[in-house]
Design an enzyme around this catalytic site. Structure first.
Site, PDB file in Angstrom:
ATOM      1  N   LYS A   1      -8.918  -8.830   4.002  1.00  0.00           N
ATOM      2  CA  LYS A   1      -8.356  -7.443   4.471  1.00  0.00           C
ATOM      3  C   LYS A   1      -9.840  -7.297   5.419  1.00  0.00           C
ATOM      4  CE  LYS A   1      -7.324  -2.132   4.132  1.00  0.00           C
ATOM      5  NZ  LYS A   1      -6.941  -1.520   2.526  1.00  0.00           N
TER       6      LYS A   1
ATOM      7  N   SER B   1      -3.085   0.785   3.380  1.00  0.00           N
ATOM      8  CA  SER B   1      -3.487   0.318   4.818  1.00  0.00           C
ATOM      9  C   SER B   1      -4.198  -1.046   4.683  1.00  0.00           C
ATOM     10  CB  SER B   1      -5.211   1.009   4.569  1.00  0.00           C
ATOM     11  OG  SER B   1      -6.501   0.778   3.325  1.00  0.00           O
TER      12      SER B   1
ATOM     13  N   SER C   1      -2.976   1.870  -1.391  1.00  0.00           N
ATOM     14  CA  SER C   1      -3.308   0.599  -0.557  1.00  0.00           C
ATOM     15  C   SER C   1      -2.477  -0.715  -0.521  1.00  0.00           C
ATOM     16  CB  SER C   1      -4.804   1.073   0.211  1.00  0.00           C
ATOM     17  OG  SER C   1      -5.087   1.797   0.989  1.00  0.00           O
TER      18      SER C   1
END
Length: 611
Positions: A75, A150, A174
């Site tokens: 990420k 996310s 997330s």
């Protein structure tokens, strides 16, 4: 993308397979475009040079690398040497990092091949995957629906077969929500188990690096590599020998809590309630689970503190000044959520801490009734348009079953649990005490295989991948001490309470190897047998029970063993060796030999002495 074991088999038979695999990934990205899945890539030539170095390693050294040649992504809130860290905000991207986050370094040292950095909800503030200027990630099953966030890009990269595994982060869900929406595994480890150094914080006290894979087996391998204490991370933790004891994970029966009907919430969805009930029924019927209804209210009250309480101020601490100085570059919803932190005072923070501690005590008492908590990963799935119309309200809906987990210091794994009639995936989450990560993976793999068929967004069958199995002979996966009992500690016998009051769980009934004899000890109160191994003796083997005793209960249990009994190694007929009750040979001079009966219960039956 093949799983870890399958890739290793391919690499072992084809010397060109590694470069072919990685080149295929880059070719596909060039064809499909960088966005919305990716924010930045490791240059192809740099990756190929790394492959060349790995390929020169001797075969023996390659085998020592558990992730040799395995492609992965991270990420874009994690530092990677040579790349900027944008956290989905171009103006936030710092100069290229000089070094990678420790968790990334560990994976690369184990042989993994980093492809690039994935898209995300800006500053990890969201569960939707739409709060980004790099393009909205959609579910691999339907482009009209959100991917979840996310860690949106990481989940899509795995589900679409671009990489074998990816790292996300998980503060409020997330790493779990996008796992459900893309039919993959989402492991949210115990806080502090993986270093968060080199990760842009969301809520520093709650942040976790999460792991997204197609199977629990792959997640287990990645976790084993990535975990570990980091002295530079103030929130890094080392579990004690007894932390995360999970005797239920190797027992034939376990208790799983489910929300009462009154506290189940699906926000109008018509398919997920049915699939959740199916999961409950399958776990009960096929996997040995005993459902326990619980009122989820205290969990939900804890979860409300995350965004409707002072913990939102932690987000401002991390990036608040930056977003106020660059308001035009910030997603409007992210800006609204983070700047709201200024409404809270230090007094509010302490009151929030007090309330959380009160809820923790209540939940701790409730937890004594069950081993794990089973919930839907998300109540429902929204379209991209639906999120746009109510971005904060519907994001809040998605966190109904996830927001409380880190606040309560729990571990969790989201597991695919079937496909809805409309073709979208459903998932359930197993939630356990801190440091029960490995045990949750073991159970999660069983549930995954009972409820799902294909991997990610592909048609590849889950059944063709390696199962994750406990190693009962050493019981390391459960942080328990396996103890064999043959007499007064058997189920239903007078001293069995010494095991159950220490939360021990019966694993199985079995027999010793043939070279054991059993005696009735004269004058023992309560009446007890003595087990002894005799060289060259050939008997029927002695029936015994194997119990999983949490490690922290073992010292006090062993201290109660009176002479002439002792704890030693016992060889079982299946080849396992466990600790168990033995007797000193000197105590057998006047003892009655009952070996021919095959066990203590048979002797009690013959004497009509059952308790």
């Amino acid at each position: 993308m093949p799983n870890i074991a399958a890739l290793h088999e391919i690499y072992a038979t084809d010397p060109n397979a590694l470069s072919t695999t990685i080149n295929d990934i880059y070719d596909r990205i060039e064809c499909e475009g960088l966005n919305p899945v990716w924010i930045a890539l490791i240059p192809r030539e740099k990756t190929l040079a790394r492959i060349q170095q790995l390929s020169l390693l001797p075969e023996g050294d390659r085998r020592k690398l558990p992730l040799f040649g395995i492609p992965f992504a991270v990420k874009d809130n994690m530092d990677v040497a040579g790349l900027g860290t944008a956290a989905a905000c171009p103006t936030f991207a710092r100069t290229p990092a000089t070094e990678s986050a420790p968790v990334v370094v560990k994976l690369e040292q184990a042989g993994a091949i980093l492809v690039g950095k994935t898209n995300m909800d800006q500053f990890a503030t969201g569960l939707v995957g739409t709060r980004t200027p790099y393009g909205v990630c959609a579910s691999v099953f339907n482009s009209n629906y959100i991917s979840g966030g996310s860690s949106s890009g990481s989940a899509v990269a795995v589900a679409s077969g671009l990489v074998t595994f990816a790292l996300g982060t998980d503060t409020a869900g997330s790493g779990r929500i996008p796992a459900m929406f893309n039919n993959v595994i989402g492991l949210k480890p115990t806080r502090g188990l993986l270093s968060t150094c080199g990760v842009v914080p969301a809520c520093r006290t709650l942040d976790c690096v999460s792991i997204l894979t197609e199977t629990a087996s792959d997640a287990s391998i990645v976790l084993a590599v990535a975990r570990g204490f980091d002295e530079l991370d103030p929130y890094s933790r080392v579990p004690s020998a007894s932390s995360g004891a999970a005797p239920w994970s190797i027992a034939p029966i376990f208790r799983f809590a489910i929300p009462t009907l009154e506290t189940r919430e699906f926000f109008g969805d018509v398919h997920n309630p049915t699939l959740f009930q199916k999961a409950i029924d399958v776990i009960k019927r096929d996997l040995g689970g005993e459902p326990v209804d619980i009122d989820l209210t205290p969990f939900l009250a804890a979860g409300n503190l995350l965004y409707k309480g002072p913990w939102v101020a932690e987000r401002y601490t991390a990036v608040g000044q930056f977003i106020e100085q660059h308001a035009k570059d910030i997603d409007p919803t992210v800006y609204t959520i983070i700047t709201k932190a200024k409404d809270y005072t230090a007094v509010d923070t302490f009151n929030g801490v007090y309330e959380l501690e009160r809820l923790k005590k209540k939940i701790h008492m409730l937890w004594k009734k069950f081993d794990i908590l089973l919930v839907p990963t998300a109540p429902r799935t929204y379209t991209i348009d639906e999120i746009a119309k109510a971005p904060i309200e519907r994001n809040s809906h998605l966190g109904y079953y996830t927001n409380f987990v880190n606040l309560l210091d729990l571990a969790a794994i989201s597991v695919p649990a079937g496909i809805r009639p409309d073709g979208l995936p459903f998932g359930v989450t197993l939630i356990g005490a801190a440091f029960t990560d490995t045990a949750l993976l073991l159970l999660g793999d069983r549930i995954h295989r009972a409820l799902a068929t294909n991997l990610g967004g592909s048609t590849r069958p889950l059944a063709n991948t390696p199962k994750l199995l406990p190693t009962e002979c050493n019981s390391m996966s459960s942080n328990c001490f396996l103890i064999a009992v043959v007499g007064a500690h058997l189920s239903g016998q007078p001293l069995n309470y010494q095991l159950t009051e220490r939360n021990a769980r019966l694993v199985r009934t079995c027999r010793t190897r043939h070279d054991y004899q059993l005696y009735v000890l004269k004058g023992s109160v309560p009446l007890k047998p003595g087990l002894v191994r005799v060289t060259d003796f050939k008997g029927p083997g002695i029936e015994l029970e194997i119990w999983a005793l949490p490690a922290d209960g073992a010292p006090s249990f062993i201290s109660m063993v009176p002479p002439p009994l002792s704890i030693g190694n016992i060889f079982l007929e299946d080849g396992c060796i466990v600790k168990g009750f033995l007797v000193e040979p000197s105590a057998l001079d006047s003892a009655q030999d009952i070996t021919h009966m095959g066990g203590w219960r048979a002797y009690l039956d013959s004497m009509n002495l059952h308790v």
